[in-house]
Write an enzyme that holds these catalytic residues in place. Structure first.
Site, mmCIF file in Angstrom:
data_model
loop_
_atom_site.group_PDB
_atom_site.id
_atom_site.type_symbol
_atom_site.label_atom_id
_atom_site.label_comp_id
_atom_site.label_asym_id
_atom_site.label_seq_id
_atom_site.Cartn_x
_atom_site.Cartn_y
_atom_site.Cartn_z
ATOM 1 N N GLY A 44 0.756 -1.244 0.000
ATOM 2 C CA GLY A 44 0.000 0.000 0.000
ATOM 3 C C GLY A 44 0.782 1.286 0.000
ATOM 4 N N PRO B 149 4.596 -5.196 -0.951
ATOM 5 C CA PRO B 149 4.592 -3.976 -1.765
ATOM 6 C C PRO B 149 4.377 -4.305 -3.251
ATOM 7 C CG PRO B 149 6.852 -4.635 -1.324
ATOM 8 C CD PRO B 149 5.973 -5.602 -0.573
ATOM 9 N N GLY B 150 3.621 -3.472 -3.914
ATOM 10 C CA GLY B 150 3.434 -3.627 -5.359
ATOM 11 C C GLY B 150 3.806 -2.336 -6.055
ATOM 12 N N ARG B 151 2.900 -1.362 -5.950
ATOM 13 C CA ARG B 151 3.064 -0.082 -6.637
ATOM 14 C C ARG B 151 4.418 0.569 -6.390
ATOM 15 N NH1 ARG B 151 -1.530 3.075 -7.836
ATOM 16 N NH2 ARG B 151 -2.630 1.823 -6.302
ATOM 17 N N ARG C 101 -6.399 3.406 -15.442
ATOM 18 C CA ARG C 101 -6.410 4.128 -14.164
ATOM 19 C C ARG C 101 -7.068 5.519 -14.249
ATOM 20 N NH1 ARG C 101 -2.596 5.553 -11.513
ATOM 21 N NH2 ARG C 101 -3.454 5.024 -9.494
ATOM 22 N N TYR D 173 -10.199 5.471 -11.781
ATOM 23 C CA TYR D 173 -10.015 6.154 -10.497
ATOM 24 C C TYR D 173 -9.869 7.664 -10.657
ATOM 25 C CZ TYR D 173 -7.954 1.470 -9.491
ATOM 26 O OH TYR D 173 -7.681 0.136 -9.384
ATOM 27 N N CYS E 183 -14.396 3.851 -28.125
ATOM 28 C CA CYS E 183 -15.688 4.524 -28.255
ATOM 29 C C CYS E 183 -16.413 4.606 -26.924
ATOM 30 C CB CYS E 183 -16.525 3.813 -29.313
ATOM 31 S SG CYS E 183 -15.708 3.879 -30.905
ATOM 32 N N GLU E 184 -15.888 5.428 -26.034
ATOM 33 C CA GLU E 184 -16.450 5.710 -24.708
ATOM 34 C C GLU E 184 -16.015 7.124 -24.353
ATOM 35 O OE1 GLU E 184 -18.040 3.665 -22.412
ATOM 36 O OE2 GLU E 184 -17.767 1.723 -23.386
#
Ligand SMILES: *Cc1c(COP(=O)(O)O)cnc(C)c1O
Length: 419
Positions: free
Chosen positions: A239, A274-276, A312, A316, A343-344
């Protein structure tokens, strides 16, 4: 992102000019720096050197097997959330003795697979899951090591979609119920409770919630000890946040300085996930400008990467810095939306961003895209998924090649009655 620097007016990854990568592999393309990955891993690992620990890289942030092999070689384990991630981790050479399995919905196949490979432990999120693991372990004549994932009800003050340690969240077991769950676990013949686990959210930029959550969990460990528990592992989750624009998250050594004194005397192995913080700023997404478009009310820069490549911003409202690969000369900037071909209306990489003049054909670098980038990409709009490359010094290593149109329809079938 010191491994991504302008040299002679052009953005490089280590010693490789980004335009060279574009020429060899096309765009869009994910680009990771070997030096950054190694440095980030070592910074984290060495920060905790004063306590026995395992760094279990959270592979949901980036699960490419080439990148995982690099992590494994550095001594990393893996935090997995599915059978597919277990398969990748093993394929990459991560030792099962350093693999921990989280997630609220592990199915029986996944539990069986994990037990058969003898992973270190399951991080258990409910009593129903405890029973399921016990049953599968019984069928296999094994004992499953588990940690109880505690939901400490601490607000990590991050985006609601990546907050996981609040009462209303689907994750973990509330601290009030943990003793009960421990009693249940102790009564199950094929379960051994060896640890406690918590993970309160992602992109945390303050140390206080980490410390508060850990203190709550340690209070529980004390209580469990009086009930005869043999807790040997304390897993503090992942995190730790990174700088996307102007955030100033704590450095790993600052986190360690706050955490280590709390656990030093417990004779427990510390596990971190840990990742990010390892991969986020070690990667970028390179894209090419297709068109400039003057809308009625807005200017758009239309690029060849889209929400299916990097979700992302859409998911988010996340901010990613966007840099021209060839350094802008003019000082003039325009307010633009940087959008993709999907197409969004939700398909954007940046909104109302001050950008220098760009023209069709120009390359742009979407920074800080190493975590939750490629792994969240999809084939929406039948867009082949993009390549991933690792840069080491002056060399380019393809970690994943660009998908083809044949890849898009692999596994699909036209029913016989329509043929
Ligand atoms: C997502 C997750 C992580 C990693 O989070 P980062 O913010 O990328 O460090 C660690 N542990 C668990 C259980 C997770 O779900």
């Amino acid at each position: 992102m010191s491994d991504f620097q302008y040299k002679n007016g052009e953005l490089h990854c280590e010693d490789v000019a980004l335009s060279r990568i574009a020429k060899e592999l096309g765009t869009p393309c994910y680009i990771y720096s070997h030096a950054a990955l190694v440095r980030n891993f070592r910074a984290f690992d060495s920060a905790f050197q004063s306590v026995p620990h395992i760094v279990a890289f959270a592979m949901k942030s980036n699960s490419n097997i080439g990148l995982l092999r690099l992590m494994a070689k550095e001594g990393s384990g893996a935090d997995i959330v599915s059978g597919g991630e277990l398969y990748r981790a093993l394929k990459a050479g991560v030792p099962p003795s350093k693999i921990v399995f989280a997630g609220v919905g592990k199915n029986r196949e996944e539990i069986r697979y994990a037990l058969s490979t003898d992973i270190l432990m399951f991080n258990v999120e409910s009593s129903a899951e405890l029973r399921a693991i016990d049953e599968v372990a019984a069928e296999m004549g094994r004992t499953a090591r588990v940690a109880l994932r505690i939901n400490p009800d601490i607000d990590p003050k991050t985006h609601p979609y990546i907050s996981t340690g609040l009462k209303k969240s689907k994750f973990g077991i509330s601290a009030d119920r943990a003793l009960e769950e421990f009693k249940l676990a102790s009564s199950l013949k094929h379960i051994e409770v060896v640890g406690v686990h918590k993970h309160i959210g992602s992109q945390l930029t303050d140390i206080t919630p980490f410390v508060d959550a850990l203190k709550k969990v340690l209070g529980l460990v004390e209580a469990l000890k009086t009930q005869g528990s043999n807790i040997r592992y304390i897993n503090i989750g992942g995190g730790l946040g990174i700088t996307y624009s102007d955030e100033a998250p704590p450095q790993p050594h600052q986190l360690a300085a706050a955490i280590a004194p709390l656990v030093r005397d417990l004779k427990c192995m510390l596990i971190m996930e840990p990742g990010r913080v390892i991969v986020g700023n070690a990667g970028l997404l390179m894209t090419r400008v297709l068109y400039n478009k003057e809308g009625e009310a807005k200017r758009f820069v239309i690029v060849d990467a889209a929400m299916n490549d990097l979700i992302r911003p859409s998911l988010y409202g996340a901010y990613h810095e966007i840099k021209p690969v060839h350094e802008a000369t003019g000082a003039k900037k325009h307010q633009v939306d940087v959008v993709g071909p999907v197409c969004e209306s939700g398909d954007f990489l940046a909104k109302d961003r001050a950008m220098p003049d760009v023209k069709p054909g120009d390359l742009l670098a979407v920074m800080s895209a190493g975590a939750y980038g490629f792994v969240m990409s999809s084939n929406y709009n039948s867009r082949p998924r993009v390549p991933e490359v690792l840069i080491k010094g002056g060399d380019i290593f393809v970690l994943r090649s660009r998908e083809t149109y044949e890849d898009l329809v692999r596994g699909e079938a036209i029913p016989e009655f329509l043929q």
